[in-house]
Scaffold this motif. Structure first.
Motif, PDB file in Angstrom:
ATOM      1  N   SER A  65       0.785  -1.212  -0.042  1.00  0.00           N
ATOM      2  CA  SER A  65       0.020   0.074   0.136  1.00  0.00           C
ATOM      3  C   SER A  65       0.840   1.323  -0.033  1.00  0.00           C
ATOM      4  CB  SER A  65      -0.998  -0.020   1.129  1.00  0.00           C
ATOM      5  OG  SER A  65      -0.090   0.102   2.441  1.00  0.00           O
ATOM      6  N   ALA A  66       2.265   1.045   0.008  1.00  0.00           N
ATOM      7  CA  ALA A  66       3.155   2.290   0.265  1.00  0.00           C
ATOM      8  C   ALA A  66       2.973   2.982  -1.125  1.00  0.00           C
ATOM      9  CB  ALA A  66       4.559   2.039   0.696  1.00  0.00           C
ATOM     10  N   ILE A 247      10.169   1.071   5.047  1.00  0.00           N
ATOM     11  CA  ILE A 247       8.645   1.093   5.260  1.00  0.00           C
ATOM     12  C   ILE A 247       8.206   0.764   6.610  1.00  0.00           C
ATOM     13  CG2 ILE A 247       6.263   0.464   4.432  1.00  0.00           C
ATOM     14  CD1 ILE A 247       8.057   2.020   2.523  1.00  0.00           C
ATOM     15  N   ALA A 248       8.714   0.029   7.490  1.00  0.00           N
ATOM     16  CA  ALA A 248       8.678  -0.302   8.763  1.00  0.00           C
ATOM     17  C   ALA A 248       9.028   0.749   9.732  1.00  0.00           C
ATOM     18  CB  ALA A 248       9.298  -1.482   9.071  1.00  0.00           C
ATOM     19  N   MET A 249       9.924   1.617   9.403  1.00  0.00           N
ATOM     20  CA  MET A 249      10.245   2.625  10.167  1.00  0.00           C
ATOM     21  C   MET A 249       9.342   3.858   9.966  1.00  0.00           C
ATOM     22  SD  MET A 249      14.326   2.617   9.428  1.00  0.00           S
ATOM     23  CE  MET A 249      14.608   3.852  11.059  1.00  0.00           C
ATOM     24  N   CYS A 250       8.676   3.694   9.016  1.00  0.00           N
ATOM     25  CA  CYS A 250       7.521   5.046   8.810  1.00  0.00           C
ATOM     26  C   CYS A 250       6.641   5.178   9.762  1.00  0.00           C
ATOM     27  CB  CYS A 250       6.954   4.807   7.411  1.00  0.00           C
ATOM     28  SG  CYS A 250       5.940   6.161   6.789  1.00  0.00           S
ATOM     29  N   ASN A 256       3.145   7.433   2.457  1.00  0.00           N
ATOM     30  CA  ASN A 256       3.298   8.139   1.273  1.00  0.00           C
ATOM     31  C   ASN A 256       4.458   9.232   1.356  1.00  0.00           C
ATOM     32  OD1 ASN A 256       2.764  10.093  -0.745  1.00  0.00           O
ATOM     33  ND2 ASN A 256       0.602  10.361  -0.076  1.00  0.00           N
ATOM     34  N   CYS A 257       5.508   8.869   0.446  1.00  0.00           N
ATOM     35  CA  CYS A 257       6.619   9.871   0.637  1.00  0.00           C
ATOM     36  C   CYS A 257       6.345  11.292   0.334  1.00  0.00           C
ATOM     37  CB  CYS A 257       7.789   9.237  -0.308  1.00  0.00           C
ATOM     38  SG  CYS A 257       8.551   7.695   0.225  1.00  0.00           S
ATOM     39  N   ASP A 258       5.556  11.624  -0.459  1.00  0.00           N
ATOM     40  CA  ASP A 258       5.169  13.075  -0.868  1.00  0.00           C
ATOM     41  C   ASP A 258       4.675  13.694   0.312  1.00  0.00           C
ATOM     42  OD1 ASP A 258       5.864  12.407  -3.602  1.00  0.00           O
ATOM     43  OD2 ASP A 258       3.755  11.990  -3.979  1.00  0.00           O
ATOM     44  N   ARG A 282      14.433  12.464   7.083  1.00  0.00           N
ATOM     45  CA  ARG A 282      13.177  11.618   7.019  1.00  0.00           C
ATOM     46  C   ARG A 282      13.491  10.658   8.278  1.00  0.00           C
ATOM     47  NH1 ARG A 282      13.572  10.236   0.916  1.00  0.00           N
ATOM     48  NH2 ARG A 282      15.704   9.971   1.749  1.00  0.00           N
ATOM     49  N   PRO A 283      12.198  10.029   8.721  1.00  0.00           N
ATOM     50  CA  PRO A 283      12.235   8.882   9.774  1.00  0.00           C
ATOM     51  C   PRO A 283      13.081   7.597   8.955  1.00  0.00           C
ATOM     52  CG  PRO A 283      10.026   9.855   9.627  1.00  0.00           C
ATOM     53  CD  PRO A 283      10.629  10.461   8.330  1.00  0.00           C
TER      54      PRO A 283
END
Length: 418
Positions: A65-66, A247-250, A256-258, A282-283
């Motif tokens: 879903s990313a 992705i696990a750190m987000c 959603n990188c935007d 970023r995280p």
């Protein structure tokens, strides 16, 4: 004044202009190893946490879903597991190809180009002699030297020559391996580099479709005969697995990188000065710069391989039933990436043949598959070979009274530099 003299004409390089930057670079390099080690330890912890049974499915859903611009590995099970090397078959034949070329040069006597495919067939346990040879092919006809796409006619470019060489390596390998199997040999086919034609994306449809047709045809032949194919990538820089761990750190419920919170300036964020630009973090940045191979070297022992992952490259949508999967293999001196088609990934017997066979080849080749090293030696076109080729062309043109000439630039390139 701090200066360095260059050459014999009195030119000097003023190092005072870059002194502060040099000092900052050296200071950063002093701290870099410890910082990298800390980030790598964190990546290992994430791998062991999310790669276990009961967690990997959750991360798979998060990656699906990313919304990111990176390639993300696909998972088929607990991906932190390591697999010991199976025993290699007592009788095994290994087919390998590699290629080289002489690019078309408009400054030379003729705008032709040459592809040289080296191929080897090594037999183990049967006592048969190895096949070590090469086959050069010359391309000189008009339809081989010019391409017309969208009504525009242009001369063939170097990257198109590279595509043709890669296709010949694969199609020749498929035929060689099929012939080996017909002779009664249990066969493994190995090619140097990736099985994914990344740069076909964005190419003209006619050219792209023709390349994909040849790829599918070669893979069909190997799949129908159950001959495993492996693409061996030495010193790989891919980070599909690490990207998934990012992705696990987000902190977002749906990445959603935007809309990354690390890129959003808070209300109390200080105004950036002209002397010190803002540092954006970023995280997931702590994992940036870590490759899959570097990460997995921490968990794999020599001989072991990782789990099998899937590639998310868009070009694979046009490979038909032949997706491309990969695993990482610790061959002793490095952790290599080994790519395999879907029919190999789905067949445990063929997968074991790839694991054991590629490892054995790398051990016999002192860290790099000996079959690929031999194929390269027979394929490579060195500078002296290129010179001999063009001198032979000149001789033939003169002998048959064909009008042609070499440009001044071409003559200059042949002359020794002063």
């Amino acid at each position: 004044m701090m200066a360095v003299r260059l050459g014999s004409r009195g030119r000097v390089l003023d190092l005072t202009a870059v002194k502060l930057e040099v000092d900052a670079m050296v200071a950063a390099q002093v701290d870099a190893p410890a910082q990298f080690e800390q980030r790598l330890n964190h990546a290992v912890d994430l791998l062991l946490e999310w790669g276990q049974a009961g967690r990997w499915q959750e991360l798979q859903q998060m990656t699906q879903s990313a919304r990111v611009s990176w390639l993300l590995a696909e998972f088929y099970g607990p991906f932190a597991e390591v697999i010991d090397a199976p025993t290699r078959e007592s009788k095994l034949s290994v087919a390998a190809t590699d290629g080289s070329q002489i690019f078309p040069d408009r400054h030379e006597i003729s705008p032709c180009f040459l592809l040289n495919i080296g191929y080897v067939l090594l037999h183990y346990g049967s006592g048969e002699r190895a096949l070590l040879s090469s086959r050069p092919q010359l391309f000189w006809r008009e339809h081989e030297l010019y391409q017309e796409w969208g009504g525009r006619r242009t001369g063939i470019s170097r990257d198109v020559v590279g595509f043709r060489r890669a296709l010949l390596e694969l199609t020749e390998l498929a035929e060689l391996a099929a012939a080996s199997q017909r002779a009664g040999h249990s066969t493994l086919a190995i090619i140097d580099g990736t099985l994914i034609m990344w740069s076909l994306e964005g190419r003209p449809p006619e050219f792209r479709d023709d390349c994909l047709r040849q790829i599918r045809s070669a893979l069909d032949l190997l799949a129908d005969r159950r001959i495993p194919l492996a693409g061996y990538i030495s010193r790989p820089g891919g980070s599909d697995l690490v990207n998934a761990l990012r992705i696990a750190m987000c902190p977002m419920s749906m990445t959603n990188c935007d809309r990354c919170p690390g890129l959003q300036a808070g209300p109390e964020a200080p105004e950036p000065s002209s002397e010190s630009p803002p540092i954006i973090e970023r995280p997931c940045d702590p994992l940036q710069g870590i490759s899959d191979a570097v990460l997995l070297r921490r968990v794999l022992q020599p001989g072991q391989r990782s789990a099998v992952f899937g590639s998310g490259s868009r070009i694979l949508d046009d490979y038909g039933p032949h997706g491309v999967h990969f695993f990482y293999l610790h061959v002793g001196k490095e952790v290599a990436r080994v790519e395999i088609p879907t029919y190999v990934a789905a067949d445990s017997q063929l997968l074991d043949r790839v694991h054991a066979g590629v490892l054995d080849q790398a051990q016999k080749g002192d860290g790099y598959p000996v079959s690929l090293a031999e194929a390269h030696e027979r394929a490579v076109v060195r500078g002296a070979d290129r010179e001999a080729f063009y001198r032979y062309l000149e001789e033939m043109f003169v002998r048959h009274d064909v009008r042609a000439r070499v440009s001044l630039k071409g003559l200059r390139k042949r002359a020794a530099a002063i």
